[in-house]
Motif scaffolding. Structure first.
Motif, PDB file in Angstrom:
ATOM      1  N   SER A  85      14.848  -3.951  -7.946  1.00  0.00           N
ATOM      2  CA  SER A  85      14.809  -5.073  -7.002  1.00  0.00           C
ATOM      3  C   SER A  85      13.755  -4.891  -5.897  1.00  0.00           C
ATOM      4  CB  SER A  85      16.185  -5.262  -6.359  1.00  0.00           C
ATOM      5  OG  SER A  85      16.522  -4.124  -5.592  1.00  0.00           O
ATOM      6  N   ALA A  86      13.125  -3.741  -5.840  1.00  0.00           N
ATOM      7  CA  ALA A  86      12.173  -3.449  -4.749  1.00  0.00           C
ATOM      8  C   ALA A  86      10.797  -4.054  -5.012  1.00  0.00           C
ATOM      9  CB  ALA A  86      12.044  -1.942  -4.566  1.00  0.00           C
ATOM     10  N   GLN A  87      10.083  -4.302  -3.926  1.00  0.00           N
ATOM     11  CA  GLN A  87       8.701  -4.752  -4.038  1.00  0.00           C
ATOM     12  C   GLN A  87       7.845  -3.580  -4.538  1.00  0.00           C
ATOM     13  OE1 GLN A  87       7.131  -6.313  -0.361  1.00  0.00           O
ATOM     14  NE2 GLN A  87       5.152  -6.776  -1.239  1.00  0.00           N
ATOM     15  N   GLU A  88       6.906  -3.873  -5.413  1.00  0.00           N
ATOM     16  CA  GLU A  88       6.066  -2.828  -6.004  1.00  0.00           C
ATOM     17  C   GLU A  88       5.033  -2.303  -5.015  1.00  0.00           C
ATOM     18  OE1 GLU A  88       5.567  -3.096 -10.687  1.00  0.00           O
ATOM     19  OE2 GLU A  88       4.552  -4.743  -9.667  1.00  0.00           O
ATOM     20  N   ILE A  89       4.680  -1.021  -5.222  1.00  0.00           N
ATOM     21  CA  ILE A  89       3.527  -0.473  -4.508  1.00  0.00           C
ATOM     22  C   ILE A  89       2.337  -0.551  -5.460  1.00  0.00           C
ATOM     23  CG2 ILE A  89       4.888   1.082  -3.048  1.00  0.00           C
ATOM     24  CD1 ILE A  89       3.858   3.389  -4.899  1.00  0.00           C
ATOM     25  N   ASP A  90       1.146  -0.515  -4.915  1.00  0.00           N
ATOM     26  CA  ASP A  90      -0.080  -0.570  -5.718  1.00  0.00           C
ATOM     27  C   ASP A  90      -0.425   0.835  -6.181  1.00  0.00           C
ATOM     28  OD1 ASP A  90      -2.520  -0.964  -6.871  1.00  0.00           O
ATOM     29  OD2 ASP A  90      -3.353  -2.136  -5.215  1.00  0.00           O
ATOM     30  N   THR A  91      -0.047   1.168  -7.416  1.00  0.00           N
ATOM     31  CA  THR A  91      -0.282   2.525  -7.924  1.00  0.00           C
ATOM     32  C   THR A  91      -1.768   2.840  -8.085  1.00  0.00           C
ATOM     33  OG1 THR A  91       0.026   1.756 -10.197  1.00  0.00           O
ATOM     34  CG2 THR A  91       1.958   2.698  -9.090  1.00  0.00           C
ATOM     35  N   GLN A  92      -2.622   1.814  -8.070  1.00  0.00           N
ATOM     36  CA  GLN A  92      -4.070   2.054  -8.139  1.00  0.00           C
ATOM     37  C   GLN A  92      -4.582   2.710  -6.855  1.00  0.00           C
ATOM     38  OE1 GLN A  92      -5.937   1.399 -10.988  1.00  0.00           O
ATOM     39  NE2 GLN A  92      -3.886   1.052 -11.791  1.00  0.00           N
ATOM     40  N   LYS A  93      -3.799   2.604  -5.767  1.00  0.00           N
ATOM     41  CA  LYS A  93      -4.221   3.164  -4.476  1.00  0.00           C
ATOM     42  C   LYS A  93      -3.574   4.518  -4.189  1.00  0.00           C
ATOM     43  CE  LYS A  93      -5.464  -1.240  -2.503  1.00  0.00           C
ATOM     44  NZ  LYS A  93      -5.205  -2.292  -1.553  1.00  0.00           N
ATOM     45  N   ILE A  94      -2.871   5.057  -5.165  1.00  0.00           N
ATOM     46  CA  ILE A  94      -2.244   6.378  -4.996  1.00  0.00           C
ATOM     47  C   ILE A  94      -3.320   7.443  -4.992  1.00  0.00           C
ATOM     48  CG2 ILE A  94      -0.937   8.118  -6.310  1.00  0.00           C
ATOM     49  CD1 ILE A  94       1.161   6.024  -6.826  1.00  0.00           C
ATOM     50  N   GLU A  95      -3.166   8.416  -4.099  1.00  0.00           N
ATOM     51  CA  GLU A  95      -4.093   9.543  -4.025  1.00  0.00           C
ATOM     52  C   GLU A  95      -3.345  10.791  -4.475  1.00  0.00           C
ATOM     53  OE1 GLU A  95      -6.087   9.787  -0.244  1.00  0.00           O
ATOM     54  OE2 GLU A  95      -6.348   7.617  -0.198  1.00  0.00           O
ATOM     55  N   PRO A  96      -3.537  11.188  -5.738  1.00  0.00           N
ATOM     56  CA  PRO A  96      -2.792  12.344  -6.252  1.00  0.00           C
ATOM     57  C   PRO A  96      -3.195  13.637  -5.551  1.00  0.00           C
ATOM     58  CG  PRO A  96      -4.423  11.615  -7.838  1.00  0.00           C
ATOM     59  CD  PRO A  96      -4.441  10.626  -6.717  1.00  0.00           C
ATOM     60  N   GLU A  97      -2.241  14.573  -5.512  1.00  0.00           N
ATOM     61  CA  GLU A  97      -2.542  15.865  -4.919  1.00  0.00           C
ATOM     62  C   GLU A  97      -3.566  16.586  -5.791  1.00  0.00           C
ATOM     63  OE1 GLU A  97       0.997  16.531  -7.657  1.00  0.00           O
ATOM     64  OE2 GLU A  97       0.423  15.000  -6.221  1.00  0.00           O
ATOM     65  N   VAL A  98      -4.371  17.408  -5.164  1.00  0.00           N
ATOM     66  CA  VAL A  98      -5.384  18.150  -5.901  1.00  0.00           C
ATOM     67  C   VAL A  98      -4.688  19.313  -6.606  1.00  0.00           C
ATOM     68  CG1 VAL A  98      -7.505  19.497  -5.701  1.00  0.00           C
ATOM     69  CG2 VAL A  98      -7.154  17.513  -4.239  1.00  0.00           C
ATOM     70  N   ALA A  99      -4.854  19.374  -7.903  1.00  0.00           N
ATOM     71  CA  ALA A  99      -4.250  20.466  -8.664  1.00  0.00           C
ATOM     72  C   ALA A  99      -5.114  21.714  -8.531  1.00  0.00           C
ATOM     73  CB  ALA A  99      -4.130  20.061 -10.133  1.00  0.00           C
ATOM     74  N   GLN A 148       3.372   9.599 -15.215  1.00  0.00           N
ATOM     75  CA  GLN A 148       3.286   8.234 -14.711  1.00  0.00           C
ATOM     76  C   GLN A 148       3.750   8.142 -13.263  1.00  0.00           C
ATOM     77  OE1 GLN A 148       5.291   5.458 -17.291  1.00  0.00           O
ATOM     78  NE2 GLN A 148       5.816   4.137 -15.622  1.00  0.00           N
ATOM     79  N   TRP A 149       3.002   7.355 -12.474  1.00  0.00           N
ATOM     80  CA  TRP A 149       3.422   7.058 -11.102  1.00  0.00           C
ATOM     81  C   TRP A 149       4.399   5.896 -11.143  1.00  0.00           C
ATOM     82  CZ3 TRP A 149       2.121  10.581  -7.741  1.00  0.00           C
ATOM     83  CH2 TRP A 149       0.953  11.313  -7.907  1.00  0.00           C
ATOM     84  N   TRP A 150       5.441   5.950 -10.315  1.00  0.00           N
ATOM     85  CA  TRP A 150       6.386   4.851 -10.217  1.00  0.00           C
ATOM     86  C   TRP A 150       5.826   3.813  -9.256  1.00  0.00           C
ATOM     87  CZ3 TRP A 150      12.175   6.641  -9.821  1.00  0.00           C
ATOM     88  CH2 TRP A 150      12.503   7.392 -10.957  1.00  0.00           C
ATOM     89  N   SER A 151       5.875   2.547  -9.652  1.00  0.00           N
ATOM     90  CA  SER A 151       5.423   1.469  -8.769  1.00  0.00           C
ATOM     91  C   SER A 151       6.520   1.021  -7.809  1.00  0.00           C
ATOM     92  CB  SER A 151       4.919   0.283  -9.588  1.00  0.00           C
ATOM     93  OG  SER A 151       5.965  -0.228 -10.389  1.00  0.00           O
ATOM     94  N   LYS A 152       7.758   1.479  -8.051  1.00  0.00           N
ATOM     95  CA  LYS A 152       8.892   1.194  -7.163  1.00  0.00           C
ATOM     96  C   LYS A 152      10.023   2.128  -7.550  1.00  0.00           C
ATOM     97  CE  LYS A 152       9.965  -2.810 -10.099  1.00  0.00           C
ATOM     98  NZ  LYS A 152      10.152  -4.257 -10.094  1.00  0.00           N
ATOM     99  N   VAL A 212       0.875  -1.170   0.000  1.00  0.00           N
ATOM    100  CA  VAL A 212       0.000   0.000   0.000  1.00  0.00           C
ATOM    101  C   VAL A 212       0.916   1.224   0.000  1.00  0.00           C
ATOM    102  CG1 VAL A 212      -1.734   1.291   1.311  1.00  0.00           C
ATOM    103  CG2 VAL A 212      -1.830  -1.213   1.226  1.00  0.00           C
ATOM    104  N   PRO A 213       0.658   2.216  -0.868  1.00  0.00           N
ATOM    105  CA  PRO A 213       1.521   3.401  -0.899  1.00  0.00           C
ATOM    106  C   PRO A 213       1.512   4.146   0.439  1.00  0.00           C
ATOM    107  CG  PRO A 213      -0.039   3.405  -2.745  1.00  0.00           C
ATOM    108  CD  PRO A 213      -0.425   2.287  -1.838  1.00  0.00           C
TER     109      PRO A 213
END
Length: 167
Positions: free
Chosen positions: A104-118, A96-100, A6-7
């Protein structure tokens, strides 16, 4: 397939030797180090597709291929409060959001990212005008009123009818 993390609050990931946060434009990496650590004791090498972070003659915290490319000339690092190395990486692909951070790192779930409000003021004038028109049209529709396009069509029809009457 490994389960995705989880991010963290900064839309990045927390790992054993470092953490990272991100916006669409940049990635900020934080590496805790023993206090007091000074810049001259630190070994940081930033390449477009590789990152190495460690202490000179000591522990290496990261030495791996970056998940995505960075703009090296716009990247920098510093030691903060003598206890952490902070690296600022400018993304090449700012859509694009980076998943890691590194391969070699474990990925984060980019679907759960909450972008900042522009903010509208952050947008270029043309995009801002388009967004404001869309927002106006949405409000007009919610109130059962004509959209800007429908108003333009009504105005054209009115002019056409006036021309027909005067013939």
């Amino acid at each position: 397939m490994a389960e995705k993390l989880v991010p963290n609050k900064g839309n990045g990931g927390d790992y054993e030797k470092y953490s990272f946060t991100q916006t669409l434009q940049e990635v900020t990496v934080t590496v805790p180090v023993p206090k007091p650590t000074r810049s001259k004791q630190v070994d940081v090498v930033i390449k477009s597709n590789h990152l190495k972070v460690g202490l000179k003659g000591g522990e290496v915290f990261i030495d791996d291929k970056l998940h995505e490319k960075v703009v090296v000339d716009d990247c920098f690092w510093q030691v903060e409060d003598e206890k952490e190395i902070v690296i600022y990486l400018q993304k090449t692909n700012t859509m694009q959001w980076w998943s890691k951070l590194v391969e070699s790192a474990q990925e984060i779930d980019t679907q759960k990212i909450e972008p900042e409000v522009a903010k509208l003021t952050d947008l270029d004038p043309e995009t801002r005008q388009t967004v404001q028109k869309m927002m106006l049209d949405q409000r007009q529709k919610q109130m059962g009123l004509p959209t800007t396009e429908e108003l333009q069509q009504q105005e054209l029809m009115k002019k056409f009818m006036e021309q027909q009457v005067s013939i």
